[in-house]
Design a protein around this motif. Structure first.
Motif, PDB file in Angstrom:
ATOM      1  N   GLY A  75       3.625 -98.037  14.244  1.00  0.00           N
ATOM      2  CA  GLY A  75       2.595 -98.034  14.981  1.00  0.00           C
ATOM      3  C   GLY A  75       1.900 -99.395  15.301  1.00  0.00           C
ATOM      4  O   GLY A  75       1.130 -99.574  16.134  1.00  0.00           O
TER       5      GLY A  75
ATOM      6  N   ASP B 122      10.618 -99.246   8.912  1.00  0.00           N
ATOM      7  CA  ASP B 122       9.873 -99.650  10.132  1.00  0.00           C
ATOM      8  C   ASP B 122      10.303 -98.685  11.152  1.00  0.00           C
ATOM      9  O   ASP B 122      11.642 -98.690  11.498  1.00  0.00           O
ATOM     10  CB  ASP B 122       9.986-101.192  10.254  1.00  0.00           C
ATOM     11  N   ASN B 123       9.581 -98.039  12.037  1.00  0.00           N
ATOM     12  CA  ASN B 123      10.021 -97.633  13.269  1.00  0.00           C
ATOM     13  C   ASN B 123       9.212 -97.943  14.463  1.00  0.00           C
ATOM     14  O   ASN B 123       7.922 -98.108  14.393  1.00  0.00           O
ATOM     15  CB  ASN B 123      10.659 -96.074  13.198  1.00  0.00           C
TER      16      ASN B 123
ATOM     17  N   GLN C 127       6.292 -95.367  21.008  1.00  0.00           N
ATOM     18  CA  GLN C 127       5.216 -95.203  21.777  1.00  0.00           C
ATOM     19  C   GLN C 127       4.669 -93.799  21.991  1.00  0.00           C
ATOM     20  O   GLN C 127       5.473 -93.040  22.103  1.00  0.00           O
ATOM     21  CB  GLN C 127       4.990 -95.916  23.077  1.00  0.00           C
ATOM     22  N   THR C 128       3.161 -93.854  22.335  1.00  0.00           N
ATOM     23  CA  THR C 128       2.857 -92.449  22.828  1.00  0.00           C
ATOM     24  C   THR C 128       3.769 -91.735  23.941  1.00  0.00           C
ATOM     25  O   THR C 128       3.913 -90.685  23.880  1.00  0.00           O
ATOM     26  CB  THR C 128       1.311 -92.596  23.419  1.00  0.00           C
TER      27      THR C 128
ATOM     28  N   ASP D 127       6.337-104.317  25.990  1.00  0.00           N
ATOM     29  CA  ASP D 127       6.307-105.247  24.664  1.00  0.00           C
ATOM     30  C   ASP D 127       7.143-106.431  25.006  1.00  0.00           C
ATOM     31  O   ASP D 127       8.284-106.089  25.527  1.00  0.00           O
ATOM     32  CB  ASP D 127       6.747-104.102  23.550  1.00  0.00           C
TER      33      ASP D 127
ATOM     34  N   ARG E 282       2.298-107.343  22.969  1.00  0.00           N
ATOM     35  CA  ARG E 282       2.307-106.570  24.366  1.00  0.00           C
ATOM     36  C   ARG E 282       2.181-107.733  25.600  1.00  0.00           C
ATOM     37  O   ARG E 282       1.877-108.756  25.655  1.00  0.00           O
ATOM     38  CB  ARG E 282       1.034-105.932  24.509  1.00  0.00           C
TER      39      ARG E 282
ATOM     40  N   ARG F  26      -4.111 -97.708  19.639  1.00  0.00           N
ATOM     41  CA  ARG F  26      -3.720 -98.444  21.052  1.00  0.00           C
ATOM     42  C   ARG F  26      -4.989 -98.440  21.650  1.00  0.00           C
ATOM     43  O   ARG F  26      -5.674 -97.465  21.985  1.00  0.00           O
ATOM     44  CB  ARG F  26      -2.593 -97.966  21.810  1.00  0.00           C
TER      45      ARG F  26
HETATM   46  P1  AMP Z   1       0.755 -96.067  20.529  1.00  0.00           P
HETATM   47  O1  AMP Z   1       1.307 -95.508  22.106  1.00  0.00           O
HETATM   48  O2  AMP Z   1      -0.641 -95.977  20.577  1.00  0.00           O
HETATM   49  O3  AMP Z   1       1.558 -95.883  19.369  1.00  0.00           O
HETATM   50  O4  AMP Z   1       1.289 -97.772  20.777  1.00  0.00           O
HETATM   51  C1  AMP Z   1       2.547 -98.110  21.140  1.00  0.00           C
HETATM   52  C2  AMP Z   1       2.509 -99.592  20.825  1.00  0.00           C
HETATM   53  O5  AMP Z   1       2.304-100.085  19.424  1.00  0.00           O
HETATM   54  C3  AMP Z   1       3.740-100.253  21.048  1.00  0.00           C
HETATM   55  O6  AMP Z   1       4.171-100.252  22.689  1.00  0.00           O
HETATM   56  C4  AMP Z   1       3.774-101.406  20.443  1.00  0.00           C
HETATM   57  O7  AMP Z   1       3.064-102.575  21.029  1.00  0.00           O
HETATM   58  C5  AMP Z   1       3.180-101.051  19.085  1.00  0.00           C
HETATM   59  N1  AMP Z   1       4.151-100.546  18.048  1.00  0.00           N
HETATM   60  C6  AMP Z   1       4.391 -99.294  17.683  1.00  0.00           C
HETATM   61  N2  AMP Z   1       5.268 -99.333  16.419  1.00  0.00           N
HETATM   62  C7  AMP Z   1       5.460-100.877  16.270  1.00  0.00           C
HETATM   63  C8  AMP Z   1       6.392-101.456  15.275  1.00  0.00           C
HETATM   64  N3  AMP Z   1       6.972-100.470  14.466  1.00  0.00           N
HETATM   65  N4  AMP Z   1       6.331-102.715  15.412  1.00  0.00           N
HETATM   66  C9  AMP Z   1       5.864-103.231  16.368  1.00  0.00           C
HETATM   67  N5  AMP Z   1       4.712-102.800  17.072  1.00  0.00           N
HETATM   68  C10 AMP Z   1       5.004-101.387  17.171  1.00  0.00           C
END
Ligand code: AMP
Length: 625
Positions: free
Chosen positions: A365, A386-387, A390-391, A481, A496, A507
């Protein structure tokens, strides 16, 4: 890169048909598909064409044969001090009752049902009941307020809205129903019915001929059996709204068959969960992690899942670990912010519990910083994975896929491309593919694998334009990203490329917050930026120019209140600074990058395009940097 992962990933890209046909065996098909995918109309990918299936059948019904008496759902609220388990048989009965209520009030296949609920078992029943009858659910996070809700109601046009009268946080009731009533008043579209789960936490009023009570409806349908509606694999299962560069949230539309397959396969190959075990994901059903890894993923995989209402610190900081012990959790999924919260507490809260069943902790996240990763790794003595996703994608894009090959972790990197994703790191200006250690935009070449968004709900053009037309000369999906990739193929996410900020893994679009603040009567101009925060990763900071500088008493608090009441506390800026000017280019564009740098105490870099360079000095003074 070692061969196990490498050849597996390669086969998914070179032979997607064969690869995904194999993965598709993990789910039940009512009618087998004739074609694995169709990408004749890019960027729109269709998966498992001709196949018919159902998410609810795969999550619930198909387990009745072997695991009817096994726990499927554990609903824990440390707020109301209630804890209840449901076996697959009991979950099946509750989902049937909920589906019967939906049908009795005219909800049919393809209708939208908006779910605005706290983390209670009925929210799970509601999602699965929609899937059962082919209705399309749209869950809205409980932290969002009336304006956010209204824009989603107008976009999704739900026939029914399911809610509870209140949630609870930190021991206080948080009203849901009054916010929903306000949202329905604000929205142009009006739902026919509102179904209310009354938890007895707070008073609320009802609207005649519209509002219905869940408990009395449930009584009427105690023995109802609602057959599964077999839907095409491409039938939309849900819409989940997410923020972007404009103020209007995008409805991410997900399919059915591709999603079921992607989740089933990720449960095995990424999360390493086995049927009969328990998964504990500490997110909320209002976010994508909640959809995929609280509800659908674990249940499709025949696992028990834990829904948790409460904070990680009540009754004490050992609560999550006590649940791991009690329910023999083998797979846990949380976010770096939650770990940073726990890290401030006495480590004895963790060490006093028997965590021997826990195999792996997954975090996603937001960027996972090294101190947080090391602390939790040392405390648990288990792999911390870690993974990154995105939505839009619905399941991980980058991760060490331990079910494929246990590759080494590298601090600061979520790992390597997940099978099915044809990842490219591209130069923003030229679209050229970049070599090791060069900063570029993370992009995915089409077709997106199963489970990823099909389109923007009701707006194919927006899908194409927003995601597929930003890299020059190429039709590729942009994640928005930045990253670099090292020589071993590991990606390091750098933040971002757009105006989206990430607060505690959530987000938020800065434009949405700016629009809300602009509605305050005394706001002339506003700029919102995300700045670094020790606990939450980032927080929003607002810079406001008042229309009438003689009326500034309580202005900061009023601005925050405006955001609270329209978007919800989740979007509230951490600080509001009243300024007399904003840094702008000669063409009048606000230079947010410079504001962010100043707020973080960094050098703003090249400001030669700025019209009035003294503005930044004034702003520095206001914020005391
Ligand atoms: P969301 O759609 O709300 O889950 O947000 C997605 C965004 O969260 C991604 O485009 C990244 O900018 C950030 N994100 C999600 N997971 C990671 C992670 N493991 N490491 C770094 N950034 C992350």
């Amino acid at each position: 890169m070692s061969t196990g992962y490498k050849s597996f990933h390669e086969s998914s890209i070179k032979d997607p048909k064969g690869f995904w046909a194999e993965q598709a065996k993990l789910v039940d098909w009512h009618k087998p598909f004739d074609q694995v995918f169709d990408y004749s109309n890019p960027p729109f990918a269709k998966w498992f064409i001709g196949g018919q299936t159902n998410l609810c059948h795969n999550a619930v019904d198909r387990h009745l044969k072997d695991r009817a008496q096994q726990i499927a759902l554990v609903a824990v609220s440390t707020e109301t001090e209630q804890e209840r388990t449901y076996t697959f048989e009991e979950l099946h009965a509750e989902v049937n009752r909920m589906a019967a209520i939906l049908q009795a009030h005219g909800v049919v296949k393809g209708d939208r049902v908006l779910i605005y609920m706290p983390m209670i078992a009925q929210a799970c029943f509601a999602m699965l009941a929609c899937a059962r009858i082919g209705a399309i659910h749209s869950v809205v996070f409980g932290g969002f307020a009336s304006h956010s809700l209204a824009s989603r109601i107008d976009d999704a046009k739900p026939k029914m809205i399911i809610t509870a009268e209140a949630g609870m946080r930190g021991g206080k009731a948080v009203p849901y129903k009054p916010l929903l009533d306000e949202a329905i008043t604000l929205a142009s579209y009006k739902p026919e019915k509102v179904l209310i789960v009354n938890r007895g936490l707070s008073d609320y009023s009802t609207v005649a001929n519209r509002d219905i009570d869940y408990a009395s409806e449930r009584e009427k349908h105690l023995n109802s059996k609602v057959p599964v509606e077999w839907v095409d694999a491409t039938h939309p299962s849900y819409i989940l709204y997410t923020s972007g560069t404009t103020g209007k949230p995008k409805g991410v539309q997900r399919d059915t068959g591709g999603y079921a397959v992607a989740l089933a396969s990720s449960m095995r190959l990424i999360f390493g969960g086995n049927p009969g075990e328990t998964m504990f994901t500490t997110s909320d059903i209002g976010w994508v992690v909640g959809h995929s890894y609280i509800i659908y993923g674990p249940l499709i995989n025949g696992m028990a899942t834990i829904m948790y209402e409460g904070t990680p610190l009540r009754p004490d900081a050992g609560i999550w670990w006590s649940l791991v012990e009690k329910y023999k959790v083998s797979v846990m999924f949380s976010a770096p912010t939650a770990v940073r919260v726990l890290k401030k507490q006495d480590p004895a809260f963790l060490s006093k519990h028997n965590l021997s069943t826990l195999r792996t902790l997954f975090l996603a996240g937001e960027p996972l910083d090294e101190p947080t990763a090391s602390w939790i790794h040392d405390a648990l003595k288990k792999p911390v994975v870690d993974n990154y996703w995105q939505t839009e994608t619905g399941w991980p894009i980058l991760a060490i896929q331990r079910g494929v090959e246990v590759m080494p972790h590298k601090f600061g990197s979520p790992g390597v491309p997940v099978y099915g994703y044809n990842m490219k790191l591209l130069d923003e200006a030229t679209g050229a593919e970049l070599g090791p250690d060069k900063k570029g935009v993370v992009a995915i070449e089409g077709p997106l694998p199963p489970g990823c968004m099909q389109t923007v709900w009701g707006d194919d053009q927006r899908f194409t334009k927003t995601y597929w037309e930003t890299v020059p000369g190429k039709q590729v999906y942009s994640t928005f990203d930045w990253a670099i990739k090292d020589k071993d193929g590991y990606f390091f996410i750098l933040g971002r490329t757009d105006d989206v900020i990430n607060v505690a893994g959530h987000r938020l679009g800065t434009r949405e917050i700016e629009e809300s603040i602009s509605s305050h009567a005394n706001v002339a101009e506003v700029a919102v930026v995300g700045v670094e925060d020790q606990l939450k990763g980032q927080v929003a900071i607002a810079f406001v120019i008042a229309k009438d500088p003689t009326k500034l008493a309580n202005m900061e608090a009023e601005v925050m209140k405006t955001v609270d009441s329209q978007l919800g506390a989740v979007a509230r800026p951490a600080r509001v600074y009243l300024v007399s000017a904003l840094p702008k280019t000669r063409s009048g564009k606000i230079v947010r990058r410079a504001l962010q740098a100043v707020a973080e105490g960094r050098d703003p870099g090249d400001i030669s395009t700025m019209e009035d360079q003294s503005v930044l000095a004034q702003i520095k003074q206001v914020i005391g940097k």
